[in-house]
Design an enzyme around this catalytic site. Structure first.
Site, PDB file in Angstrom:
ATOM      1  N   LYS A  78       0.855  -1.202   0.000  1.00 40.00           N
ATOM      2  CA  LYS A  78       0.000   0.000   0.000  1.00 40.00           C
ATOM      3  C   LYS A  78       0.882   1.240   0.000  1.00 40.00           C
ATOM      4  O   LYS A  78       1.901   1.284   0.707  1.00 40.00           O
ATOM      5  CB  LYS A  78      -0.890  -0.032   1.246  1.00 40.00           C
ATOM      6  CG  LYS A  78      -1.929   1.078   1.321  1.00 40.00           C
ATOM      7  CD  LYS A  78      -2.810   0.865   2.559  1.00 40.00           C
ATOM      8  CE  LYS A  78      -3.898   1.922   2.706  1.00 40.00           C
ATOM      9  NZ  LYS A  78      -4.742   1.696   3.901  1.00 40.00           N
ATOM     10  N   SER A 153      -9.675   1.852   3.182  1.00 40.31           N
ATOM     11  CA  SER A 153      -8.849   2.591   2.252  1.00 40.31           C
ATOM     12  C   SER A 153      -7.857   1.740   1.462  1.00 40.31           C
ATOM     13  O   SER A 153      -7.304   2.216   0.469  1.00 40.31           O
ATOM     14  CB  SER A 153      -8.068   3.659   3.021  1.00 40.31           C
ATOM     15  OG  SER A 153      -7.185   3.058   3.949  1.00 40.31           O
ATOM     16  N   SER A 177      -9.692  -0.512   7.351  1.00 45.07           N
ATOM     17  CA  SER A 177      -9.210  -0.363   5.971  1.00 45.07           C
ATOM     18  C   SER A 177      -8.570  -1.575   5.327  1.00 45.07           C
ATOM     19  O   SER A 177      -8.322  -1.547   4.124  1.00 45.07           O
ATOM     20  CB  SER A 177      -8.207   0.780   5.900  1.00 45.07           C
ATOM     21  OG  SER A 177      -8.895   1.971   5.762  1.00 45.07           O
TER      22      SER A 177
END
Ligand code: GLN
Length: 470
Positions: A78, A153, A177
């Protein structure tokens, strides 16, 4: 969509010389070529470098072993986790041009284990969001249904694994997330107990909640990554001092396990099919199901957002155009700050900085921030009481399956409310995992969330692995 093997399968294939590291990278490249323009899962890709690394491994004949358990395994990271020498954008304009000067501890540990980093994945700006639509690099589409969100997210990490753009990925979870995008994309997302995994090199959103998490196809893969990234780190004083416990994933569900259904989560579901999908495998398993009430979960979004916004407003003060990334130069320092921050941050991040600053300000801190802290302690106490009666707690990961792109983006409150089931474990610092339910709802995957007592991460993974196989 070509389905990649899991890490565990790949390790066997490479060991038996049935698959080469280069072939896997080529396969990933092919999938990315076919799917990435739609999915938008990556912000940066390093495929040439990955291929060169794989070629070297194949030429040297080295394979995954005790010392390098992930030798040749391609993993996506990420883009709020630092990989040395690569851009780290946090999907924000304000970090344009910023190159990470060091590896996050989790990345260093993956590299030491032999993993190949294939790219940096899309996310909601600074990990603020539940749909991956708040990204300066555009929204992520769910590869299972391109009209829908991949979750957020860590939507990019989940989408990449779901379409075969990586074998596994790291995400981060502040209030859900990693678990929620995993649920939306039919994957496993594991949030370790707060303190199990180092946050060094993870860009801070809300420091008392942030944790790095594996997003994988199977619980076994999540356990494998967890066992590599977890453990104390001198660079993060909030890491728990003990090494993670050994795990035995071979076993069945042990005799006498009691699982508590969080009453409030099931009662509040608008769509009963969500609850049925979660419960089906458990009804057939040898576990005792009991209902447990944790009334304070109903307030979890309010408590979570007050604390997360307050911490974010403080953590994001460092982006002033002087130290990191992009600077919009104006005559005068204040003007430079205003211009840089005004243009650099997107709407959601700006909203949170404003609300967070307000909640911490003199005259309001007791009403908001301090009240939220007391709420957090009371919620943790309710969980502690519940775990005197049961071994694990169960709920859906999210109230609905993946929603449509554009459905909630103009309604921040509706978006925040979609975190209602994932925020509680984060606030109480508990480990929680989302695994795919056997049944779908409207053809879309549903996540089963299992929560365990603090630091019972190994037991949780063992149990989830057994449940996954039911
Ligand atoms: N969706 C939640 C939020 O917007 C959680 C985000 C996260 O876990 N990083 O804050």
């Amino acid at each position: 969509m070509s389905k990649l093997p899991s890490i565990a399968e790949l390790i066997l294939l490479i060991a038996r010389e049935e698959r080469k590291a280069t072939e896997i990278i080529e396969e990933i490249k092919g999938n990315i070529g076919r799917k990435e323009s739609e999915a938008n899962a990556y912000i940066n890709l390093f495929l040439d470098e990955a291929l060169a690394q794989a070629k070297q491994l194949d030429a040297s004949g080295s394979k995954p072993d005790e010392e390098k358990p992930l030798q040749g395994i391609p993993i996506a990271i990420k883009d709020n986790i630092c990989v040395s020498g690569k851009p780290c954008t946090c999907a924000s304009r304000i970090l344009e041009g910023f190159i990470a000067p060091y590896d996050a501890t989790v990345v260093a540990r993956l590299k030491d284990a032999g993993a190949i980093i294939v790219g940096k994945t899309n996310l909601d700006e600074f990990a603020m969001g539940s749909s991956n639509e708040n990204s300066a690099y555009g929204p992520v589409q769910n590869p299972l249904d391109t009209e829908r969100v991949a979750g957020g997210s860590s939507g990019g990490s989940a989408a990449a694994v779901a379409y075969g753009g990586a074998v596994a990925a790291l995400g981060s979870d502040t209030g859900g997330s990693a678990r929620q995008p995993a649920a939306f994309c039919g994957l496993v997302g594991f949030r370790p107990s707060y303190g199990r995994v180092s946050r060094y090199g993870l860009v801070a959103f809300a420091s008392s909640l942030d944790q790095v998490c594996p997003i994988t196809r199977t619980v076994q893969d999540a356990a494998l990554i967890y066992s590599i990234i977890a453990g104390p780190d001198p660079c993060d004083s909030t890491t728990y001092p003990a090494e993670p416990e050994e795990m035995d994933l071979a076993g069945e569900i042990p005799e006498g396990i009691k699982v508590g259904l969080i009453k409030e989560c099931f009662d509040d579901l608008e769509d009963e099919r969500m609850g049925d999908a979660v419960l089906r495998s458990f009804r057939e398993a040898r576990v005792e199901l009991v209902e447990v009430s944790i009334p304070l979960v109903r307030l979890s979004v309010a408590g979570y957002q007050l604390l997360a916004m307050a911490e974010a407003s403080s953590n994001l003060a460092r982006y002033d155009g002087i130290r990191y990334g992009r600077r919009i130069e104006r005559l005068g320092l204040r003007e430079t700050y205003f211009a840089t921050r005004g243009e650099g941050f997107g709407d959601e991040v700006t909203r949170r900085i404003l609300i967070g600053t307000f909640g911490l300000s003199e005259g309001y801190i007791d009403a908001y921030y301090n009240t939220a802290l007391r709420y957090r302690a009371a919620l943790a106490a309710e969980f502690e009481e519940a775990f005197k009666k049961v071994d694990f707690l169960l709920s859906p990961t999210a109230p609905t399956p993946a929603f449509k792109l554009g459905e909630k983006i103009r309604d921040p409150l509706a978006m925040y409310l979609s975190d209602i089931f994932t925020a509680p474990a984060a606030l109480a610092a508990l480990p929680a995992i989302s695994i795919p339910a056997p049944d779908k709802v409207d053809g879309l995957p549903v996540g089963i969330q299992i929560t365990a007592p603090r630091f019972a991460d190994a037991k949780l993974l063992e149990f989830a692995h057994a449940v996954e196989r039911l």
